[in-house]
Design a protein around this motif. Structure first.
Motif, PDB file in Angstrom:
ATOM      1  N   TYR A   1       0.284   4.179  -1.160  1.00 26.28           N
ATOM      2  CA  TYR A   1      -0.411   5.427  -0.819  1.00 26.28           C
ATOM      3  C   TYR A   1      -0.242   5.739   0.670  1.00 26.28           C
ATOM      4  CZ  TYR A   1      -4.228   8.727   0.014  1.00 26.28           C
ATOM      5  OH  TYR A   1      -4.972   9.816   0.415  1.00 26.28           O
TER       6      TYR A   1
ATOM      7  N   ASN B   1      -3.532   3.708  -4.010  1.00 30.92           N
ATOM      8  CA  ASN B   1      -2.872   4.482  -5.061  1.00 30.92           C
ATOM      9  C   ASN B   1      -3.651   4.429  -6.367  1.00 30.92           C
ATOM     10  OD1 ASN B   1      -0.739   5.969  -4.215  1.00 30.92           O
ATOM     11  ND2 ASN B   1       0.853   4.637  -5.032  1.00 30.92           N
TER      12      ASN B   1
ATOM     13  N   GLU C   1       0.830  -1.200   0.000  1.00 27.13           N
ATOM     14  CA  GLU C   1       0.000   0.000   0.000  1.00 27.13           C
ATOM     15  C   GLU C   1       0.871   1.259   0.000  1.00 27.13           C
ATOM     16  OE1 GLU C   1      -2.299   1.916  -1.057  1.00 27.13           O
ATOM     17  OE2 GLU C   1      -3.684   0.314  -0.484  1.00 27.13           O
TER      18      GLU C   1
ATOM     19  N   ASP D   1      10.225  -0.294  -2.053  1.00 24.17           N
ATOM     20  CA  ASP D   1       9.171  -0.099  -3.052  1.00 24.17           C
ATOM     21  C   ASP D   1       9.273  -1.196  -4.108  1.00 24.17           C
ATOM     22  OD1 ASP D   1       7.146   0.874  -4.589  1.00 24.17           O
ATOM     23  OD2 ASP D   1       8.275   2.560  -5.406  1.00 24.17           O
TER      24      ASP D   1
ATOM     25  N   ASP E   1       3.497   6.594   1.527  1.00 25.08           N
ATOM     26  CA  ASP E   1       3.884   7.960   1.151  1.00 25.08           C
ATOM     27  C   ASP E   1       3.175   8.990   2.021  1.00 25.08           C
ATOM     28  OD1 ASP E   1       5.466   6.854  -0.783  1.00 25.08           O
ATOM     29  OD2 ASP E   1       4.076   7.230  -2.435  1.00 25.08           O
ATOM     30  N   TYR E   2       1.950   8.693   2.426  1.00 24.70           N
ATOM     31  CA  TYR E   2       1.213   9.603   3.306  1.00 24.70           C
ATOM     32  C   TYR E   2       1.956   9.772   4.632  1.00 24.70           C
ATOM     33  CZ  TYR E   2      -2.336  11.230   6.607  1.00 24.70           C
ATOM     34  OH  TYR E   2      -3.005  11.931   7.589  1.00 24.70           O
TER      35      TYR E   2
END
Length: 352
Positions: free
Chosen positions: A37, A191, A35, A125, A40-41
């Motif tokens: 998203y 994402n 995940e 990643d 990065d959040y």
């Protein structure tokens, strides 16, 4: 026993949120998981907490793992913060446990002696994070000084809540059934969903988002498209099934890839028929296949009611045989084999 690693991951994730809320961010973190998203959040949240606006060029350092050496990392760690209490270092895709032995030894020493002003985050990643307890010094340094946080795919209820919040931020509402459909159509990674939510929110004319709004602008993942093709085939909607197949081929989707997804759906359909034969329900099917949404499980159970066990078994076997032919027969035309399989399945009886 099987759920303990998941609980540890949940604990680390909750601890990260507590650290951010309390302003007690640690010195070492490892971020990994599908995940991106969420990952990065939380990286942005950490950066906002640690680095004053305008001081990023002095106190925020982004290092590519491919060219990283322990010496370069040590020099960056030793750089004192400027007009800020702390620095933040983000290392992308450096495989800690595959580094040469000498590098690992130096890295373990570096991690053990991280200064309090430094927050070091290893982000995985494109490289998978795999710890190796046999490398005791490095594993021990990570365990004693850091937190390993996995950003896993979210559970269905959490994802539905998040989708609802995102649509409310755009001035829209979406009901649970349509949120489940959106997850089925576009996948369950945030994402991928976030851009689709933005498009749907811009397109929808009314406050409540409808399935028609979703279908009008959302780009489905191949898994959902092939699922719809399979469902049309089993409903004897042959024109629709072959129209979907032609669209996939026109978009240059590989016949082998299409067949692989088709084969998975036929295996799931066979499992759904077994569930009906043995008095099981959608929840059993979800657990068996690791599904995070009830939508595909309910649809499979619905389709399975129209087909006998023999048809499901035959369709599954013919898909496997076609896959073998594609990969092993010299000069085989994958596209022709796929179309022939579809034609064969389309002529099968509902109870065959």
């Amino acid at each position: 026993m099987a759920k303990r690693p998941e609980k540890k991951n949940d604990d680390a994730y909750r601890q990260l949120k507590k650290d951010l809320s309390a302003g007690t961010i640690g010195s070492l973190y490892i971020f990994h998981g599908e995940e991106a998203y969420l990952r990065d959040y939380y990286l942005d949240q950490m950066k906002g907490k640690l680095i004053p606006p305008g001081m990023e060029s002095f106190n925020y350092h982004l290092l590519p793992g491919k060219s990283l050496t322990v010496q370069k990392l040590a020099e960056t760690v030793d750089a004192l913060p400027m007009m800020s209490p702390r620095t933040m270092l983000v290392v992308n895709d450096y495989d800690l446990f595959k580094a040469p032995e000498g590098e690992r030894t130096l890295m373990a020493q570096l991690l053990e002696d991280l200064p309090d002003y430094c927050c070091l985050v290893f982000v995985y990643d494109t490289v998978a994070y795999k710890s190796d307890a046999r490398m005791k010094k490095l594993a021990g340094a990570i365990k004693s000084r850091g937190q390993v946080v996995q950003f896993a795919r979210q559970a269905q209820n959490d994802l539905i809540d998040w989708i609802g919040r995102r649509f409310r931020a755009l001035g829209h509402e979406i009901d649970t059934a349509d949120a489940q459909y959106l997850i089925f159509l576009c996948g369950d990674l945030m994402n991928g969903l976030i851009s689709e939510i933005g498009k749907i929110g811009a397109y929808a004319k009314n406050r409540r988002v409808t399935r028609e709004d979703i279908d009008a602008v959302a780009i489905p993942v191949i898994d959902a498209v092939v699922f719809q093709m399979t469902e049309a085939l089993t409903r004897k909607q042959f024109d629709k099934a072959f129209s979907v197949l032609n669209d996939l081929l026109r978009l240059q989707q590989s016949p082998i890839m299409i067949l692989a997804v088709l084969g998975k759906h036929l295996r799931q359909l066979y499992s759904a028929r077994i569930a009906l034969e043995t008095g099981q329900g959608s929840r059993w099917l979800m657990d068996l296949w690791g599904m995070r949404s009830t939508y595909p499980a309910d649809k499979l159970m619905e389709v399975a009611r129209r087909h006998g066990l023999d048809w499901c078994k035959h369709a599954m076997a013919r898909c496997a045989e076609t896959d073998l032919a594609m990969k092993s027969v010299s000069g085989a035309d994958a596209k022709e084999l796929l179309i022939a399989l579809m034609l064969e399945l389309s002529t099968g009886g509902s109870s065959c």
